[in-house]
Structures are given as C-alpha cells and as structure tokens.
Design an enzyme around this catalytic site. Sequence first.
Site, PDB file in Angstrom:
ATOM      1  N   ASP A   1      -6.608  -1.732  -6.783  1.00 20.19           N
ATOM      2  CA  ASP A   1      -6.564  -0.760  -5.695  1.00 20.19           C
ATOM      3  C   ASP A   1      -5.097  -0.467  -5.383  1.00 20.19           C
ATOM      4  O   ASP A   1      -4.186  -1.045  -5.990  1.00 20.19           O
ATOM      5  CB  ASP A   1      -7.358  -1.266  -4.482  1.00 20.19           C
ATOM      6  CG  ASP A   1      -6.659  -2.377  -3.721  1.00 20.19           C
ATOM      7  OD1 ASP A   1      -5.821  -3.076  -4.319  1.00 20.19           O
ATOM      8  OD2 ASP A   1      -6.961  -2.550  -2.530  1.00 20.19           O
TER       9      ASP A   1
ATOM     10  N   ASP B   1      -4.198  -5.693  -4.209  1.00 19.05           N
ATOM     11  CA  ASP B   1      -4.790  -6.972  -3.792  1.00 19.05           C
ATOM     12  C   ASP B   1      -6.261  -7.073  -4.187  1.00 19.05           C
ATOM     13  O   ASP B   1      -6.870  -8.132  -4.049  1.00 19.05           O
ATOM     14  CB  ASP B   1      -4.601  -7.227  -2.300  1.00 19.05           C
ATOM     15  CG  ASP B   1      -5.336  -6.261  -1.389  1.00 19.05           C
ATOM     16  OD1 ASP B   1      -5.859  -5.249  -1.886  1.00 19.05           O
ATOM     17  OD2 ASP B   1      -5.384  -6.507  -0.170  1.00 19.05           O
TER      18      ASP B   1
ATOM     19  N   ASP C   1      -2.745  -1.159  -3.248  1.00 19.22           N
ATOM     20  CA  ASP C   1      -1.742  -2.187  -2.956  1.00 19.22           C
ATOM     21  C   ASP C   1      -1.928  -3.424  -3.821  1.00 19.22           C
ATOM     22  O   ASP C   1      -1.263  -4.435  -3.620  1.00 19.22           O
ATOM     23  CB  ASP C   1      -1.736  -2.556  -1.474  1.00 19.22           C
ATOM     24  CG  ASP C   1      -2.962  -3.326  -1.032  1.00 19.22           C
ATOM     25  OD1 ASP C   1      -4.038  -3.100  -1.613  1.00 19.22           O
ATOM     26  OD2 ASP C   1      -2.853  -4.141  -0.092  1.00 19.22           O
TER      27      ASP C   1
ATOM     28  N   SER D   1      -3.938  -0.631   2.163  1.00 20.50           N
ATOM     29  CA  SER D   1      -4.787  -1.080   1.064  1.00 20.50           C
ATOM     30  C   SER D   1      -5.477   0.092   0.377  1.00 20.50           C
ATOM     31  O   SER D   1      -4.822   0.967  -0.167  1.00 20.50           O
ATOM     32  CB  SER D   1      -5.795  -2.124   1.565  1.00 20.50           C
ATOM     33  OG  SER D   1      -6.444  -2.749   0.499  1.00 20.50           O
TER      34      SER D   1
END
Length: 553
Positions: free
Chosen positions: A304, A308, A306, A149
């Site tokens: 961000d 999500d 990734d 992440s």
Amino acid sequence: MIETARTWRDHDPDPATRAELTRLIEAADTGDPAAVADLDSRFRGPLTFGTAGLRGEVGAGETRMNVAVVLRATHGLARHLIDTVGSDARVVVGCDARHGSDDFLDATAEVLAAQGLTVMTLPRRLPTPVTAYATRALDCDAGVMITASHNPSADNGYKVYLGGRATDSTGRGVQIVPPADEQIATFIDAAPPADQIARDPAAVMALDETILDAYIARTASLRPGGEPSTVRVVFTPMHGVGGTTALAVLRAAGVGDVHVVDVQSAPDPDFPTVAFPNPEEPGALDRALELARDVDAHVVVALDPDADRCSVATPTEDGWRQLTGDEIGWLLGEQAARDPGRGGDTLACSIVSSRLLAKIAAQHGLRSAVTLTGFKWIARTPDLRFGYEEAIGYCTDPDAVRDKDGISAMVRVVSLVEELAADGRTLVDLLDDLARRHGLHATAPLTIRVDDLAELGQMMDRLRSTPIDALAGSAIVEVLDLAGGSGDLPPTDALVLRTAADDRVIVRPSGTEPKLKCYLEVVLDCAGGEIPHARAAQRLQAISADVAALLRG
C-alpha cells in the site's frame, strides 16, 4: 460558526489555508449555502486525536489536516513527552509523499525542537515501517510518521509511536493506546493558537541514510541462505513510497528477478491508476496481474502507499488468485511457527481475524493471543513471534519493527514461495494442507458505507436490540457484546455472533472511515481430503445477506 472560522483563520500561519478560509468566509457572508455548509463541515469540532494520532482530508479548518492542526497536535505531544519523560526526550519524524507531507514534517520537527526536545528527521518519502524501525533502533521516546496509509488521495495523517522511556517494554516503538492518546489530546486542547506556537528549524537534526541502510540490511536478512533466489516477482508499490526501499531490500536479499509495474513505481499523491490506493480493493492489482501473466511470474506482491501493508497473488491452474488477508496470515503464521530460530513463542492476531491462527499455534506447541483490532494492540503482545490482522497487515520481525511491515512481509512471502517450490509445491498447496489439518476456514468482509456517522451508532443499536435466532439456517448460540470488554480484551464497540455450525460474525464501526465493518467466517470439515470451497462461498454469501438485512432494518 463563521466567527469561529474567522478566529481560526486569523491564527492560521499558512498563507494557503488562510486564503482558502478567507474565500469561504466571504462567500458565507453573502449567504451562499454551499459555503456555509462547507464551513460547517470544517468547524464542527476539532479533528479527533485517537487511533494512532490524526487522520483526515487535507485542507483549511479545525477538522482538516493542515499546518495549523499539526502545530497544535505537536505542541500537545511535546507537552506530554515533557510531562512523562522529561525535557531530554528524543523523537524521530518521518513522512510519506502525500499532499502536505513535507510541510507537516517540518512543522512537527520544528515545534518539538522549540520545546527543547532532541528531534531527528528521516530522509523524506520513506515507508512507515522505517519510522517504526527508527523509533526502536535509535532508542527514541517517540516517533511521528506523517501518512494516511491507504486512505484516499485527499487525506493525510499524523501517526504516533511511543518508545524508550515513554512506554513499557512490550510497547516500545508501538503505536499509542489509551490513556496516552487521551493525555495527548488533553494537551492539544490546551495548546495556544497555531501562530503563537514556537518553531525552531535550526535545532532539528536531519539524519542521513544510515538508519535506512540498517533497516534494509535487517529486512533483507529475513531471507535465509545466501544463494540468489530463483523466484520471479512482480512488484507494485501502488504509487507510494515503498518502491525504492523494497527494491533495495530484495536486491540485498538476493532476489534479482523482479518486474515492477512501471506506471505505479514512482510516488504520486494522486494515485492516478487506481480508484482507491488499497491493494485489497477490486481492480487495484489489475496491472500487476497483467504483467505477471506476461513474464510468467511466480508471485505478485503489492504494497500500500506507505508500505506497511502487503497483498499477494499466486498462480493457479485456473489463473491468478489474489489471496485474502487471512490466507496470507495463515501462511506467514505457519512459516513462523515452523522456525525455531525466531524469538518469541506467541502468534497473535486481532479479534476480527480468522480463528485458524490459534490452531496453527497449538499444533506447533506455541501460544496464541487475540487482541483488539489494530497493531497498536497486536504489537503489544508479550513474547510475540508473529502477528497479523486480516486487513493485510503483518508483523514478521517484531524485534526490529513492532508494527505491521509490508516490506518484511514481502521478503517472508518470497522466501516461502522459494521454499515450497523446492519441493514442487505452491502457496495454494500449503493452504490446502492447513485446511485438511484444521478445517477449511473461509472468511469474507461485509462493508456498509454511510454518509452520516450517526448512522453507525444507529445500526449498532439496532443490532444490539434485535433478537437474532439464526444465520444461514444455523441457530445463534452466542451473542457477545464487547462494549463492556471480555476476558483479556478491553471494552470496544463490537458485537460477536456465533452459530451452532461454528460460523462467526463480528460487527464494528470503522475507526478511520464512515462505514460499518462486518467480518464473516465459516469453518467446514474437509472429510476425505476434499476442500469444499464452493460450499464455503455459498454459506458466506448466505450469512452476508442475513447480516445486511439485519443492519439495514
């Protein structure tokens, strides 16, 4: 410890990490204190399988993210699925662009296939929400996403969803929670050494872009109407994997006036233009805001790495203002509450998020729910229409993605900007409306980083054992220790403090980083229609100082 390292090295199938350990072992054998300390940090216990899976620094050793750790973790996951579902379990695997992600995806898929499961791999370097979507859309019993992440560039991770027959209806396609994580961890502990775990690359099915196209079409459909949008967007994927997919979604949704921060547009695991790859961090949006001023944008959206999470900035009379995670949650919650066409009748947020969402739900005749921190809990809310956490995570289409999704949140934000602009209004105008209706809810974080994880427990113990009479001059009227659970909430390591002035402070250790996190909220009346932002900021500052003094002793 050196013997433990030798044993691990001898069973490490990856030549790169095996050589890395060999160099350290040879240096430690000579008494090199730095090498001894480094080995100790790599073998002080296995990387814990907990919050949604694994997360840690990429490198050799049992406390790092590497192929050997991924092989053993996947063997444990496979045994859990066979035990709970059967040998015909179906799994989809995706990855981002971080260091090691391609190798970790291959290791994951090949071990699952060797255990006889049906394994599908997504195209490489896609957002986490696509894996969450695919887990539900393909009716898989599990999904694995290789990502860390918004963690620092040195990290990677292994995130697990359960779906299909592996969970109940409210948990389909949701991150794992106890007892599944504990059961998987038990199987991991019993897994063979990494070089003895079978892999079967020939049995892995590589998916084409059909499932990605379905995700793009579904997410684009969240913008109502078919006319081209008049909103001018500045967008940055923060060197992550969200750029191509997000732009495809915007185009399909009819949002064509999009300006991308070029130097942050392509995936780069080193995140060279930001100190920390999290849109919430100070300075992370500097380039996006500069571009927004140049092109006279209507909104800035940042994902961000990734994709999500989603951060938003909006123009004001005093310049650009980056909204807090709670403010975005209120706006998207109000938008969801006003839309009778959406399924579900419940707005949900984590306990550390603002209490305003519950008031929004009540005002619209909807139900509200409060869960433990993290979308593994929020997304399990029955009849969920919208869910959020203050750390810029938003679930705006739970029937498709039962997790936070920065790209669908982006589409919802752009649609809201467009809707408000049609009436000559802005996001700030809507926030002011909510404050006048429900009181000004102002929130702020306080983070205390530590070098030694043991300090976190010491600070929590100190807070639990220290009598607290007041914060910022207002008497403490409630101290709630969630270690034993409360109401509908299962036990968690957190304390809740409330004052007579309706201030609230929640303190808890981070689940993924060495820091103590405090969540502050004040609520002020907006008598006469004035919004007392300055007074709220002063009160938050005073509470922050008092809490910091308590924690530091």
